[in-house]
Design a protein around this motif. Structure first.
Motif, PDB file in Angstrom:
ATOM      1  N   ASN A   1      16.589   2.906  -2.400  1.00  0.00           N
ATOM      2  CA  ASN A   1      17.410   2.796  -3.600  1.00  0.00           C
ATOM      3  C   ASN A   1      18.038   4.153  -3.905  1.00  0.00           C
ATOM      4  OD1 ASN A   1      18.405   2.480  -6.220  1.00  0.00           O
ATOM      5  ND2 ASN A   1      16.888   0.916  -6.670  1.00  0.00           N
ATOM      6  N   PRO A   2      19.386   4.213  -3.905  1.00  0.00           N
ATOM      7  CA  PRO A   2      20.044   5.505  -4.093  1.00  0.00           C
ATOM      8  C   PRO A   2      19.784   6.120  -5.466  1.00  0.00           C
ATOM      9  CG  PRO A   2      21.655   3.721  -4.034  1.00  0.00           C
ATOM     10  CD  PRO A   2      20.343   3.135  -3.644  1.00  0.00           C
ATOM     11  N   SER A   3      19.308   5.328  -6.413  1.00  0.00           N
ATOM     12  CA  SER A   3      19.061   5.877  -7.746  1.00  0.00           C
ATOM     13  C   SER A   3      17.686   6.534  -7.866  1.00  0.00           C
ATOM     14  CB  SER A   3      19.161   4.768  -8.798  1.00  0.00           C
ATOM     15  OG  SER A   3      20.409   4.156  -8.743  1.00  0.00           O
ATOM     16  N   HIS A   4      16.825   6.310  -6.886  1.00  0.00           N
ATOM     17  CA  HIS A   4      15.455   6.806  -7.023  1.00  0.00           C
ATOM     18  C   HIS A   4      15.196   7.990  -6.105  1.00  0.00           C
ATOM     19  CE1 HIS A   4      14.170   2.488  -8.358  1.00  0.00           C
ATOM     20  NE2 HIS A   4      14.971   3.077  -9.220  1.00  0.00           N
ATOM     21  N   THR A   5      14.247   8.838  -6.507  1.00  0.00           N
ATOM     22  CA  THR A   5      13.851   9.926  -5.609  1.00  0.00           C
ATOM     23  C   THR A   5      12.858   9.379  -4.580  1.00  0.00           C
ATOM     24  OG1 THR A   5      11.992  10.548  -6.996  1.00  0.00           O
ATOM     25  CG2 THR A   5      14.086  11.664  -7.416  1.00  0.00           C
ATOM     26  N   ILE A   6      12.754  10.132  -3.485  1.00  0.00           N
ATOM     27  CA  ILE A   6      11.829   9.728  -2.430  1.00  0.00           C
ATOM     28  C   ILE A   6      10.406   9.673  -2.970  1.00  0.00           C
ATOM     29  CG2 ILE A   6      10.959  10.351  -0.134  1.00  0.00           C
ATOM     30  CD1 ILE A   6      14.030   9.580  -0.485  1.00  0.00           C
ATOM     31  N   GLY A   7      10.054  10.678  -3.788  1.00  0.00           N
ATOM     32  CA  GLY A   7       8.706  10.721  -4.357  1.00  0.00           C
ATOM     33  C   GLY A   7       8.403   9.479  -5.171  1.00  0.00           C
ATOM     34  N   TYR A   8       9.389   9.050  -5.978  1.00  0.00           N
ATOM     35  CA  TYR A   8       9.185   7.869  -6.806  1.00  0.00           C
ATOM     36  C   TYR A   8       8.991   6.629  -5.938  1.00  0.00           C
ATOM     37  CZ  TYR A   8       9.998   4.128 -10.131  1.00  0.00           C
ATOM     38  OH  TYR A   8       9.860   2.999 -10.870  1.00  0.00           O
ATOM     39  N   VAL A   9       9.807   6.519  -4.895  1.00  0.00           N
ATOM     40  CA  VAL A   9       9.707   5.370  -3.977  1.00  0.00           C
ATOM     41  C   VAL A   9       8.294   5.273  -3.409  1.00  0.00           C
ATOM     42  CG1 VAL A   9      10.472   4.473  -1.751  1.00  0.00           C
ATOM     43  CG2 VAL A   9      12.149   5.387  -3.360  1.00  0.00           C
ATOM     44  N   MET A  10       7.801   6.411  -2.946  1.00  0.00           N
ATOM     45  CA  MET A  10       6.467   6.444  -2.318  1.00  0.00           C
ATOM     46  C   MET A  10       5.379   6.123  -3.345  1.00  0.00           C
ATOM     47  SD  MET A  10       6.758   7.970   0.809  1.00  0.00           S
ATOM     48  CE  MET A  10       7.516   9.296   1.658  1.00  0.00           C
ATOM     49  N   GLU A  11       5.489   6.803  -4.493  1.00  0.00           N
ATOM     50  CA  GLU A  11       4.469   6.649  -5.524  1.00  0.00           C
ATOM     51  C   GLU A  11       4.363   5.198  -5.966  1.00  0.00           C
ATOM     52  OE1 GLU A  11       5.333   9.111  -8.950  1.00  0.00           O
ATOM     53  OE2 GLU A  11       4.604   7.442 -10.183  1.00  0.00           O
ATOM     54  N   ARG A  12       5.521   4.595  -6.174  1.00  0.00           N
ATOM     55  CA  ARG A  12       5.554   3.214  -6.615  1.00  0.00           C
ATOM     56  C   ARG A  12       4.911   2.301  -5.560  1.00  0.00           C
ATOM     57  NH1 ARG A  12       6.260   0.959 -11.679  1.00  0.00           N
ATOM     58  NH2 ARG A  12       6.339  -1.266 -11.223  1.00  0.00           N
ATOM     59  N   ALA A  13       5.239   2.570  -4.276  1.00  0.00           N
ATOM     60  CA  ALA A  13       4.687   1.740  -3.206  1.00  0.00           C
ATOM     61  C   ALA A  13       3.163   1.891  -3.148  1.00  0.00           C
ATOM     62  CB  ALA A  13       5.320   2.120  -1.867  1.00  0.00           C
ATOM     63  N   ILE A  14       2.687   3.133  -3.231  1.00  0.00           N
ATOM     64  CA  ILE A  14       1.239   3.346  -3.171  1.00  0.00           C
ATOM     65  C   ILE A  14       0.565   2.645  -4.347  1.00  0.00           C
ATOM     66  CG2 ILE A  14      -0.612   5.061  -3.251  1.00  0.00           C
ATOM     67  CD1 ILE A  14       1.447   7.069  -2.088  1.00  0.00           C
ATOM     68  N   SER A  15       1.150   2.848  -5.533  1.00  0.00           N
ATOM     69  CA  SER A  15       0.482   2.327  -6.713  1.00  0.00           C
ATOM     70  C   SER A  15       0.478   0.798  -6.723  1.00  0.00           C
ATOM     71  CB  SER A  15       1.144   2.925  -7.961  1.00  0.00           C
ATOM     72  OG  SER A  15       1.650   1.929  -8.793  1.00  0.00           O
ATOM     73  N   LYS A  16       1.556   0.174  -6.268  1.00  0.00           N
ATOM     74  CA  LYS A  16       1.574  -1.289  -6.258  1.00  0.00           C
ATOM     75  C   LYS A  16       0.695  -1.857  -5.145  1.00  0.00           C
ATOM     76  CE  LYS A  16       3.808  -3.728  -8.621  1.00  0.00           C
ATOM     77  NZ  LYS A  16       3.493  -4.268  -9.969  1.00  0.00           N
ATOM     78  N   LEU A  17       0.762  -1.238  -3.954  1.00  0.00           N
ATOM     79  CA  LEU A  17       0.073  -1.841  -2.812  1.00  0.00           C
ATOM     80  C   LEU A  17      -1.416  -1.531  -2.816  1.00  0.00           C
ATOM     81  CD1 LEU A  17       2.778  -1.245  -0.099  1.00  0.00           C
ATOM     82  CD2 LEU A  17       2.094  -3.430  -1.070  1.00  0.00           C
ATOM     83  N   LYS A  18      -1.779  -0.338  -3.278  1.00  0.00           N
ATOM     84  CA  LYS A  18      -3.211  -0.020  -3.343  1.00  0.00           C
ATOM     85  C   LYS A  18      -3.792  -0.406  -4.682  1.00  0.00           C
ATOM     86  CE  LYS A  18      -3.750   3.594   0.064  1.00  0.00           C
ATOM     87  NZ  LYS A  18      -3.970   5.040   0.289  1.00  0.00           N
ATOM     88  N   ARG A  19      -2.921  -0.844  -5.563  1.00  0.00           N
ATOM     89  CA  ARG A  19      -3.317  -1.228  -6.914  1.00  0.00           C
ATOM     90  C   ARG A  19      -4.096  -0.112  -7.612  1.00  0.00           C
ATOM     91  NH1 ARG A  19      -5.615  -6.745  -5.044  1.00  0.00           N
ATOM     92  NH2 ARG A  19      -5.217  -5.795  -3.042  1.00  0.00           N
ATOM     93  N   ILE A  20      -3.492   1.064  -7.597  1.00  0.00           N
ATOM     94  CA  ILE A  20      -4.072   2.173  -8.335  1.00  0.00           C
ATOM     95  C   ILE A  20      -3.018   2.704  -9.305  1.00  0.00           C
ATOM     96  CG2 ILE A  20      -5.688   2.858  -6.530  1.00  0.00           C
ATOM     97  CD1 ILE A  20      -3.700   4.951  -5.653  1.00  0.00           C
ATOM     98  N   GLY A  21      -3.441   3.534 -10.228  1.00  0.00           N
ATOM     99  CA  GLY A  21      -2.539   4.039 -11.264  1.00  0.00           C
ATOM    100  C   GLY A  21      -1.520   5.019 -10.712  1.00  0.00           C
ATOM    101  N   GLY A  22      -0.506   5.275 -11.490  1.00  0.00           N
ATOM    102  CA  GLY A  22       0.586   6.146 -11.082  1.00  0.00           C
ATOM    103  C   GLY A  22       0.114   7.545 -10.734  1.00  0.00           C
ATOM    104  N   LYS A  23      -0.843   8.060 -11.477  1.00  0.00           N
ATOM    105  CA  LYS A  23      -1.288   9.437 -11.274  1.00  0.00           C
ATOM    106  C   LYS A  23      -2.017   9.554  -9.939  1.00  0.00           C
ATOM    107  CE  LYS A  23      -2.858  13.114 -14.302  1.00  0.00           C
ATOM    108  NZ  LYS A  23      -3.600  13.430 -15.523  1.00  0.00           N
ATOM    109  N   ALA A  24      -2.941   8.622  -9.720  1.00  0.00           N
ATOM    110  CA  ALA A  24      -3.683   8.628  -8.463  1.00  0.00           C
ATOM    111  C   ALA A  24      -2.729   8.448  -7.293  1.00  0.00           C
ATOM    112  CB  ALA A  24      -4.716   7.510  -8.479  1.00  0.00           C
ATOM    113  N   ALA A  25      -1.696   7.608  -7.506  1.00  0.00           N
ATOM    114  CA  ALA A  25      -0.735   7.354  -6.440  1.00  0.00           C
ATOM    115  C   ALA A  25       0.051   8.614  -6.128  1.00  0.00           C
ATOM    116  CB  ALA A  25       0.206   6.226  -6.854  1.00  0.00           C
TER     117      ALA A  25
END
Lengths: 698, 313, 283
Positions: free
Chosen positions: A471-495
């Motif tokens: 997504n051109p509107s998002h940073t790479i870090g956000y993309v990764m963090e969101r994926a980790i947090s959704k797929l591992k089902r952990i909070g944003g900070k841990a992700a």
């Protein structure tokens, strides 16, 4: 006969007797943009003789298409030839008036373009578009130009030319469109034909037929050709000479055989090392990517432009003064732009083996993914406005399994159903019937929204298009963090804490977390996409043509990364591709698809050696190989892939099969023959007979 | 094609039904208001009640809507309380006047916008392009009543060449044609720029297409490239937009008609709405929707004819 | 915050605007009127609603009343200055409200497709097939001429067009691979619409919003001109033209100045939109 030997024989023997058609003398080309002058091609010289074919190769952005259009003296509003001479038949194009140029363009000099569909005017019939050429250049009347147009359509092997004349471009297939464009280019018997990526975007069997046609017509019309391509294999098929471009410079040029057998420029060597060929796999030959990236035009290094990426660079010699282009060897035709060309050791092409090593054919693992009679049928409404319709069987009964830690490749041309298959596996579409079993659960009829958390984590996908994967509107870090947090089902900070690990896994610098996708190159975007897929440590990674949009040097790096990750994590890779060379390199098992059905399935060793399914055999013979010493049996496929709604009742391949037995092929579904090793072929011809052919590639 | 037309016709009927119901509901005021309008402020409450009774206005709205629908389907649009005549007659007169105005404006806008749009779009970023583009942006940005004021100050007050009002009445000493000049100018000014920009945008897009490059590299001269290869492609996308202008020109001209006191369809709608003359507004809205949907259908058909990709699909 | 807000993204675009001279002229005009509206109490020399009977004898521009006085002897300059407030409060609020409605409906229609899309589309079609001005008249007649009702009318007129734009872009953007990736990691439909799709539709929407501010300014002026605007005596540019139009042949300045004011603001919005468009192409 192999096209390689043909090329060798066609090479001009008596250079002196031939007259130069085209000479570029110290030509420089710039684009003038808001940021200033971009010297896209700083200085290029080359000569093309009567009837000769020169291939210009290089990765995207190297300036090859710019050179092609400069030869036509057509660079659009922003481009300009800023120096040097372009001599065509002895006259300098850079000094000609628009009227003089018009007299040459389309007449003595013609062009064939990439993407034939968009190169033809959608609202004018093929006939009218063809007839324009003689009407402008040959001073003939309508009747005569009609006759010539029909004649030319015959020459490019189009069936029923009178009918084609009345058609509009969108009513023809891609291959037919490109034949029309070629016919248009040849209408005025040009002495020079400029072809800009003429087969890019065509299916491999169609590409092979077009290349054969070009080779034929070349002899008949004796036109010289400048053939632009990113694919070294196609150049080998067509050309006598090859020029390798890098960052706007011609770094090496010479006869095909000499350059391929003894490449002298490290860039040429690097390019050859990163191309997977049909006769090597990951066990016999590693692909070596070229490190780094092409320098930006405004920031080119001093001295040798390739030095920053060159394994053989010696800074005090390479990065001081401009590098001259000098002749190498005894032929006098091999020119290289490298100060170390004489001292480099002879280039060893990485080891190749005719029969692939079959490391893990014996050991079977348990299946991670199983497809049982999987079908996906779309209902297609007729016309624009609904009403009755028909069914399209995009995927028509597939049984395959992917084992743990292996790579299963699904290979086929466009329309074979491989992308639909991916959509069903990801749950974006639902299966019409059959089963998809992932880790013991049937997920074929569960839409992605309804899949449980573990299933979502277990299957992730790497997509085809680097431009649309992030997504051109998002940073790479956000993309990764969101994926980790959704797929591992952990909070944003841990992700967030795990983002760095993920970036390291795909060899990206950690500061990329703050960047957005438009600041990344295509290869880097694909790395991010791979990291995103890995976020939840999936059992199965689905990769849909993940490297097809990338340059070969980048492609090699991504393929290596996939192999590496698989080795480390033991994940299963379902690799969807149209490229047999990549599949050969990467896969453990292969399923060859055609019109929604699996024609052949087996280990990579089984697939790439007889017995072949006739379709697989034709595919292999069509793949252009970047090695003039490799020989291929040539099998020409006639016609087009039938549209899914009127495909044959029997074998889907019956309409084009060169080994068709008889009406049984049209009427009866072929039986699936299984060998001891699990090699399956769906064909009416007995396995033993299929086994009696020789290797396609040798 | 037949399926397409019948589907669009069904949609048209549906839309008109919804619109008429909406208008009916919108004008559902307290009973007696209509009668009060007709009789004027000096009538007694008793008279008002009697007329309300007589007109059947105290019945439920659904019943009255059904009755109105029935009458409309038989061609009787009712009686105008404002103009004191049959709605059929007043609509016919006013629509005729507006069609005259709209027809002239359309006949100017279409060729002019194509010529300007194509000339601007054939070389993007050229001086001609920038000039035409900026001029189009500015003219479409002037509200009609403002350009009416500007034009009137120049041609009516300062130069005295043209009349300031256009009642289509020769008694004023100005001919009908002189009376039409200013209203037409205001409409053209307001609408032209929009169409020019549509045509230009389409032309710019077409000029970047590879088939234009093919045509140039065939050896065609610029004129032939534009006329034979670009023009028809460039007209495909704006065709629908151009036809939709008819819609604005016929039903959207309230302001122009108000500025110049022109006895047209738009001003009739405005006056009727202000006077809460439901019958006229209902009928006017139906005609407006009819025109709007018909121009849409015509636009789609033309689009299909121009574009072989759809014609042969 | 790893994810930039829409405001920051929009600001980036505004900074780029200095590369477009046309856009700069537009921005100047718009900012000029915003400043005038903000500082109206300080800038206006007179009370806009107080008649000066002496001025009725000679209402033409003078050293005291720079732009002259109107048919009731009120200072035109002051009325124009105060009138800018009406437009610049009502128009942005109305456009914003229309955008909230339009974006939501457009996203839902384009994302879910199927019958939801059909229903939304039908409603939009019906509203669009009304001539805009008739729709304005009907809405204002029904609910009366108040600022909130003008906003309501703008929502009715504008949101169908916004729905069309947003729906079209959503249909295209929903096929992007990053949307598939979001689905595969289990994002909700609302998240996908608002976080994955909407930010990428911003380019055309900013341009459209800017144009729409212009149209809405025109619409407010037209309503005033037709006598459907805000109730007197508060100044509104359209109403000012209407009140004095009958006197044009004697005192054209009374109509010309307010007509010029509204024109300059709309031209400002349109040029700004064009500058934005030019930048978004280059982006």
């Amino acid at each position: 006969m192999s096209s390689a030997t043909a090329a060798t024989m066609d090479r001009p023997q008596a250079e002196g007797a031939k007259r130069p058609i085209l000479e570029l003398r110290n030509v420089s080309i710039s684009y003038f943009v808001r940021a200033g002058e971009l010297k896209v091609v700083p200085n290029i010289s080359l000569t093309l003789y009567e009837g000769e074919a020169l291939g210009l190769v290089g990765e995207s952005g190297c300036g090859k298409s710019t050179v092609a259009f400069a030869i036509m003296k057509y660079l659009g509003g922003a481009g300009r030839v800023t120096g040097g001479e372009i001599l065509f038949e002895g006259r300098d194009m850079t000094k000609m008036s628009e009227a003089e140029l018009r007299g040459i363009r389309g007449g003595r000099m013609a062009m064939v373009y990439q993407d034939p569909m968009s190169s033809l005017n959608p609202v004018i019939t093929i006939g009218k578009q063809l007839m324009e050429v003689p009407l402008i250049h040959s001073n003939v009347n309508e009747a005569e130009s009609y006759k010539r147009a029909v004649q030319m359509l015959k020459e490019v092997n189009l069936p029923d030319p009178e009918h084609i004349m009345t058609r509009y471009p969108h009513q023809l297939s891609g291959g037919q469109q490109q034949r029309v464009v070629i016919a248009m280019a040849l209408m005025a018997e040009p002495s020079l034909l400029v072809m800009d990526e003429p087969t890019t975007g065509l299916d491999v069997t169609v590409e092979a037929a077009v290349l054969d046609l070009v080779a034929q017509l070349r002899k008949r019309h004796n036109s010289a050709i400048v053939f632009i391509s990113h694919n070294l294999g196609t150049v080998v098929r067509i050309c006598d000479r090859i020029g390798v471009m890098y960052a706007g410079e011609l770094v090496e040029e010479g006869p095909i055989g000499e350059v391929f057998r003894d490449p002298r420029h490290p860039y040429t060597r690097g390019l050859l090392n990163c191309i997977p060929t049909l006769n090597a796999d990951k066990r016999t030959r590693p692909l070596s990517a070229i490190p780094g990236q092409v320098p930006p035009i405004l920031d080119r290094p001093k001295g040798c432009i390739f030095a920053p990426r060159c394994p053989a660079a010696v800074p005090e010699r390479c990065s001081v003064a401009p590098i001259p282009t000098e002749t190498y060897g005894s032929s006098g035709q091999h020119r290289v732009k490298c100060v170390r060309m004489e001292e480099l050791p002879k280039h060893e092409r990485p080891g190749t083996s005719a029969a692939p090593a079959n490391a893990n054919a014996a050991q079977r693992h348990d299946a991670v993914l199983t497809l049982d009679g999987l079908k996906k049928t779309y209902h297609q409404a007729i016309g624009m406005f609904g009403g009755a319709g028909y069914d399209v069987h995009a995927v028509d009964g597939i049984d395959v399994a992917a084992e743990r830690a292996e790579t299963l490749a699904i290979v086929g041309e466009s329309g074979c159903g491989k992308s639909t298959l991916a959509k069903v596996l990801t749950g974006i579409e639902l299966a019409s019937s059959g089963k998809v079993t992932l880790a013991g659960k049937d997920i074929g009829n569960t839409a992605v929204e309804n899949r449980d958390g573990d299933t979502k984590r277990a299957i992730q996908m790497v997509f085809q298009n680097p431009e649309s994967t992030l997504n051109p509107s998002h940073t790479i870090g956000y993309v990764m963090e969101r994926a980790i947090s959704k797929l591992k089902r952990i909070g944003g900070k841990a992700a967030r804490a795990q983002v760095d690990d993920l970036l390291r896994t795909v060899n990206l610098p950690l500061e990329f977390a703050n960047r957005k996708s438009r600041q990344l190159s295509g290869g880097q975007k694909q790395r991010v996409a791979i990291a995103r897929a890995l976020a939840g440590e999936p059992e199965l990674i689905l990769a849909d043509e993940p490297v097809s949009a990338l340059d070969v040097s980048v492609q090699a790096a991504i393929i290596n990364l996939l192999v590496d990750i698989q080795k480390k994590r033991g994940s299963t890779l379902l690799f969807i591709s149209h490229d047999l060379s990549v599949v050969r390199y990467l896969a453990d098992h292969v399923a060859v698809m055609y019109l929604g059905k699996v024609m052949e399935y087996g280990s990579v060793a089984d697939i790439f050696a007889p017995p072949y399914h006739p379709y697989t055999e034709a595919l292999m013979s069509a793949v252009p190989i970047a090695d003039p010493d490799v020989k291929q049996r040539r099998i020409i496929l006639e016609g087009n892939v039938p549209s899914p709604q009127n495909r044959p009742k029997g074998c889907p391949f019956a309409t084009r099969c060169p080994r068709k037995v008889g009406s049984i092929c049209d009427d009866t579904q072929p039986p699936e023959q299984v060998s001891e090793s699990g090699h399956r072929i769906a064909c009416h011809i007995p396995m033993t007979e299929l086994a009696s052919v020789t290797q396609v590639v040798f | 094609m037949l399926a397409f037309l019948s589907k669009r016709m069904a949609l048209l009927a549906f839309t008109m039904l919804v619109v008429s119901a909406l208008v009916f509901a919108a004008f559902e005021f307290t009973p007696g208001q209509v009668a009060r309008k007709v009789l004027g402020p000096f009538a007694t409450q008793d008279q008002v009640d009697r007329l309300t009774e007589e007109l059947g206005l105290n019945r439920p709205v659904v019943v009255r809507y059904g009755e109105w629908l029935g009458n409309t389907l038989t061609g009787d649009l009712g009686y105008s309380t404002l103009y004191k005549t049959d709605v059929n007659k007043i609509i016919g007169d006013r629509l005729q006047n507006t069609l005259l105005l709209a027809g002239i404006a359309f006949a100017i806008i279409v060729p002019l916008s194509i010529i300007l749009g194509i000339s601007a779009g054939m070389k993007e970023g050229s001086f001609l392009d920038r000039s035409i583009s900026v001029a189009s942006i500015v003219t479409t940005s002037v509200p009609e009543f403002a350009s009416g004021v500007f034009l009137a100050s120049i041609f009516v007050i300062w130069l005295g060449w043209l009349p300031g009002t256009s009642p289509l009445d020769t008694g004023t000493g100005w001919s009908i044609w002189q009376q039409l000049v200013l209203p037409v100018c205001v409409m053209v000014l307001y609408d032209l720029g929009y169409v020019v920009r549509m045509v230009r945008a389409s032309m710019v897009e077409v000029m970047t297409r590879p088939y234009i490059r093919t045509a140039i590299l065939k050896g065609l001269n610029f004129r032939a490239v534009i006329l034979k290869h670009a023009l028809r492609n460039a007209m495909i996308a704006p065709f629908t937009v151009i036809l939709l202008q008819l819609n604005y020109l016929v039903t959207g001209v309230v302001v122009v008609e108000a500025v110049f006191a022109y006895p047209g369809f738009g001003r009739m709608l405005l006056e009727a709405a202000l006077a809460q003359d439901v019958a006229v507004v209902e009928a006017g809205a139906l005609f407006a929707v009819l025109i709007s949907v018909f121009t849409q259908i015509a636009g789609d058909l033309g689009y299909m004819m121009l574009n072989p990709r759809i014609r042969f699909s | 915050m790893a994810n930039d807000g829409i405001i920051a993204l929009t600001w980036n675009r505004v900074r780029l605007l200095k590369e477009s001279p046309i856009g700069m002229i537009g921005a100047f005009l718009v900012i000029f009127w915003i400043v005038v509206a903000l500082f109206a109490p300080l800038l206006a020399p007179f009370n806009p609603n107080i008649s000066n009977m002496d001025a009725l004898i000679d209402p033409t521009p003078s050293a005291v009343n720079w732009l002259g006085t109107d048919n009731q002897g009120r200072d035109i300059l002051s009325r124009i200055i105060w009138g800018s407030r009406t437009v610049l409060i009502v128009a942005p609020v109305a456009v914003f409200a229309a955008y909230v409605v339009g974006c939501l409906m457009g996203l839902i229609a384009g994302y879910y497709r199927g019958w939801v899309d059909q229903v939304v589309n039908r409603i939009a079609d019906i509203l669009l097939s009304f001539p805009a001005i008739v729709l304005y008249i009907i809405v204002i007649m029904k609910v009366g001429a108040k600022a909130t009702n003008i906003i309501l009318a703008v929502i009715f007129i504008s949101s169908p067009q916004i729905i069309r734009i947003v729906r079209g872009m959503t249909l295209e953007l929903r096929e992007r691979e990053y949307v598939a990736a979001a689905k595969m990691r289990g994002e909700s439909a609302l998240y996908i619409m608002l976080v994955e799709i909407l930010p990428n539709a911003r380019g055309p929407l900013i341009v459209d919003a800017c144009l729409r501010m212009g149209y809405t300014t025109i619409a407010i002026g037209v309503l005033g001109f037709l006598g459907l605007g805000l109730p007197p005596p508060d100044p509104d540019w359209g109403g000012m033209v209407k009140d004095t139009y009958a006197m044009m042949s004697i005192y054209p300045h009374m109509s010309l100045f307010p007509a010029g004011a509204i024109t300059s603001l709309v031209v400002g919005f349109s040029l700004l939109a064009d500058g934005m468009r030019e930048i978004s192409i280059r982006d």
